[in-house]
Write an enzyme that holds these catalytic residues in place. Sequence first.
Site, PDB file in Angstrom:
ATOM      1  N   LYS A  42      95.732  17.291  80.646  1.00 31.16           N
ATOM      2  CA  LYS A  42      94.396  16.826  80.273  1.00 31.16           C
ATOM      3  C   LYS A  42      94.416  16.059  78.951  1.00 31.16           C
ATOM      4  CE  LYS A  42      92.238  20.558  82.867  1.00 31.16           C
ATOM      5  NZ  LYS A  42      91.799  21.958  82.794  1.00 31.16           N
ATOM      6  N   GLY A  70      99.590  20.861  85.052  1.00 27.99           N
ATOM      7  CA  GLY A  70      98.311  21.563  84.916  1.00 27.99           C
ATOM      8  C   GLY A  70      97.539  21.039  83.717  1.00 27.99           C
ATOM      9  N   SER A  71      96.849  21.962  83.037  1.00 26.80           N
ATOM     10  CA  SER A  71      95.878  21.537  82.021  1.00 26.80           C
ATOM     11  C   SER A  71      96.482  20.814  80.826  1.00 26.80           C
ATOM     12  CB  SER A  71      95.105  22.751  81.517  1.00 26.80           C
ATOM     13  OG  SER A  71      94.498  23.381  82.620  1.00 26.80           O
ATOM     14  N   THR A  72      97.787  20.995  80.556  1.00 30.32           N
ATOM     15  CA  THR A  72      98.379  20.254  79.437  1.00 30.32           C
ATOM     16  C   THR A  72      98.261  18.750  79.679  1.00 30.32           C
ATOM     17  OG1 THR A  72     100.526  20.533  80.504  1.00 30.32           O
ATOM     18  CG2 THR A  72     100.020  22.029  78.706  1.00 30.32           C
TER      19      THR A  72
END
Lengths: 373, 631
Positions: B299, B295-297
């Site tokens: 990014k 997920g966003s980690t």
Amino acid sequence: MSERSKPVVADKTLIFTALILAVFGIVMQYSASSYIALQQTGDEFFYVKKQALALVAALVVAFGCSRLRTDLVKKFSVPLLVLSLVLLALVFVPGLGVEKYGATRWLNLGFTTFQPSELAKFALMFFIASRLSVRSSTRFRDMIGILVATLAVCALVMLEPNMSITVCIGLCVLLMLFVGGCGIKQFAVMAIPVAAAIPVLIFAEPYRLKRLLAFIDPWASPLGEGYQLIQSYYALGSGGWFGLGLFNSRQKYMFLPFAESDFIFSVIGEELGLIGCIFVIALICVLIWRGIVIAMRAKDRFQTYVAAGISIVIAVQTLLNVAVVSGSIPPTGLPMPFISSGGSSLVVFMAAVGLLEGIARNSQIPHSFHKMY
Amino acid sequence: MHKISHITLKRKLPAVFALVVFLFLLLIGRLFYIQIIDGNGLQTLALDQWTRDLPFRAERGDIVDRNGTVLATSQTSYTLYVRPNDLEKHDEVARAVSAATGADFDNVYKKVIKTGVSEVKVATGLTRSQMLALSAYGFKGVYFAEDATRYYNYGNFATQLIGFTNSDGEGQSGIEQYYNAYLKGTDGASFTQTDLIGRELDDNVTSYLAPIKGMTAKLTIDFKLQSFAEKAVNDALATYSPKSASCLMMNADTGEILAMASAPTFDLNDIPRNDLSSLLAGAKNLLVTDVYEPGSTFKILTSAIGIETDVIKDSYYCPGYKVVDGQRIKCWRSIGHGSQDFAHGIMNSCNCVFMDIALSAGTSTMYDYFEKFGLTQKTGVDISGEGRSIMLAEESVKTVDIARIGFGQAIAVTPIQLATAVASVINGGRLVTPYVVDSIYSDDGKLAYRNSPTVRNTTVSESTSAKMREYLYGVVEEGGGKNAYVEGYRIGGKTGTAQKYKDGVIDRGAYVSSFIGFTEINGQRILCLMIVDEPQGYVYYGSIVAAPLVGQIFSSTFAYYDVAPKIDADNIPKAVVMPDVYGLSATAACAALRSAGLTYEVAGEGGSVVYQFPAAGAEIDDGTVVYFVLG
């Protein structure tokens, strides 16, 4: 030469060698059996005492045999053979025969047991000697009587069953026939039925095939058929050149079966090493050598053949025993003459030595000449 | 009558003798072979059957933390054997054993009268005093063997990392398994001379071969940091009842793993061996073995690639979705983030920004970097069972796929892979191999093995790394990572909330909440990854679930290292009261929270607020990330 001038002991080397072997045998039997005897009976000398008694009896019998008139032996060779055959047959009479390890080889005499095959071996030799003294075994038809008698003895021994004594007797007869003049051609003819019989005998009793395979690769069944041979190897291998020392066998602690009888030679190898083994074999060779010398100087043909026959039995049985112990032939149970535990065996072999002494005494050549050989 | 001549007859006799002697010589040759050539080998085999040996189990080496705190050690215990054949008073022996150990008399008696075996193991795990009491009887046929029992000083602590041994003392999982060869030591034995059936010989002298203690494994783990991590995962377990919670702390510069904790777990001194499935599940080191969608980690990596390849735009516009190849891919915030620069894109964790970066960089470039970041290979950490990442094959990646990968979907990596990749982003671009054992040395202090930091390759430039650190500090100081903020310290990080898939479709309500943070302590950059798998209840955002736990860990860490806070007078947070936003519309709720000085996360699509966290009236610092659900 008058009876008086004859020495009491005609061939000292012979009787001393036999005595040394028998006493040495008792020492080795003590070493091999004391632990088991203590466990089983509480008396570590249990087996040795029996053997010492047997030795006393054997010496008495031997002395008697040395005084026996050899013409009587010749005269009674046929009845003796018949008696042997009867005794061999009696083994199968319930109550008389004693069964051990799946074979009926012993007669119960009440105070002791006796293996008729031990007697039969020599009775057959005497019979053959008497036949050969009449006619040599150069032609086939001259051998028929011998072969029939051999077959009869072998058949009864085989029924016990006792393959090893059968083989032993067969080899002894062959050597006797050779001495009697038998040529290559006759041996070849005889080889055919023997060659045919061996596989039949093996497949009749599957355990023989297993034993055969175990001999080729004992490590395939280290706890089964190969066990005994492996244990014998362990004993011999542990001995090395000089052995672990007298009484220091480790294999005797129940690892090696029949350590005091059929496999006494393994214990000798373990305690006294290769040197000890060679020493024992050398003593046996001395014995055989004396027997052969006596045969060559015997007064008549019969005595020559008897002496030769006795030497041959000692030689063949020792060879077979050492061959089994060293894994050179398939394992069969056969005691080592003079050394293995077993009263009847010792009495019979000592009696045979007594006969040899008798023959030596009757010898045409003065005693002093013996030493020249 | 045919008769051979005397001469012929007497020639045959020496021939027979010669034959016999020849055969004897052959047999002597055979004996020579057995006794002299094969002798030693045969004697070795024979020796084996002449002696009975009882094992003296070597003490297993200790496992200690980086400061020498003992985590696993061994204690000597005794095993009682009897040789039934050698036993004289079976019932007395059984009575004594049952009295000394409390074991049932009948059971003991059954063992000591067993036939057909040479040795029977009657009792194990005896203490020294029990052993001495029993040997005082002087029973014949009773023997003791030394055993080493494994003991874990902190029981339920770093369970998956340390691992356990089986009853034979062989490592089964974790460090115990991976470094078993060093730890196990060399067993000794006692040798007793016996007969065929195991009765001791009268002249036996029992000989002993002393066991050699196993080596000590010194971990890179710090007991204190591990304690903080353990507390965090247990707090997560208690608060959110997730399937699991895991925490990894690593020195980003060297790859040394400082803490590695997972919950649920079990006590290493009381291993649930009779419940194999739960044992296997609990023994897995999830941070290493299992893959998850980051997920966003993720990014962080996309951003670094964007900066490195210079595809960052001055400004981005997020309407709440992005149309890629005709497919509308939503941003997590359905109302959109509006116009923003890159720094705010990271703070807001705006999916649209990262889709744009991934698309601008292109699949090939992205994959090149994934390889540099070590996502295509195992990290090589010294822990058994490392998992492999799952990625679409480069040639089959469609435009929509690379857009999704940009914000951490459609790709699954192991937590340790993500941690090492992120470590390289913040440490100046060095991809290090993580490791957990620092050194191994023998009982007498001789070094047998040493691990040292290894750089596998460089990922991004020093300047990209420096920029990334600043952006990530921004996330914690001003963006979605605020809950990881510790007053007076610089902490960087990134939240992650990933939806889970089940059989290829989104599993509604199943999320992985995570936070990866870092800080600098005494010149060392320390990374902390917290993963909470399927938190239950309304709260599932990484910013709410995982970030505060990392904040809590770092806060304890600063105290432990005695790092003084740098308080900026302007920045002292004010205490504010959480307003009641129940029933308000989305815009009204947002306005109320903003005016209270709070940051917020929103879930749900409804017209009014049906849930808020924390509850109205709670006193919290301004700037805290709070949370409401529309329904």
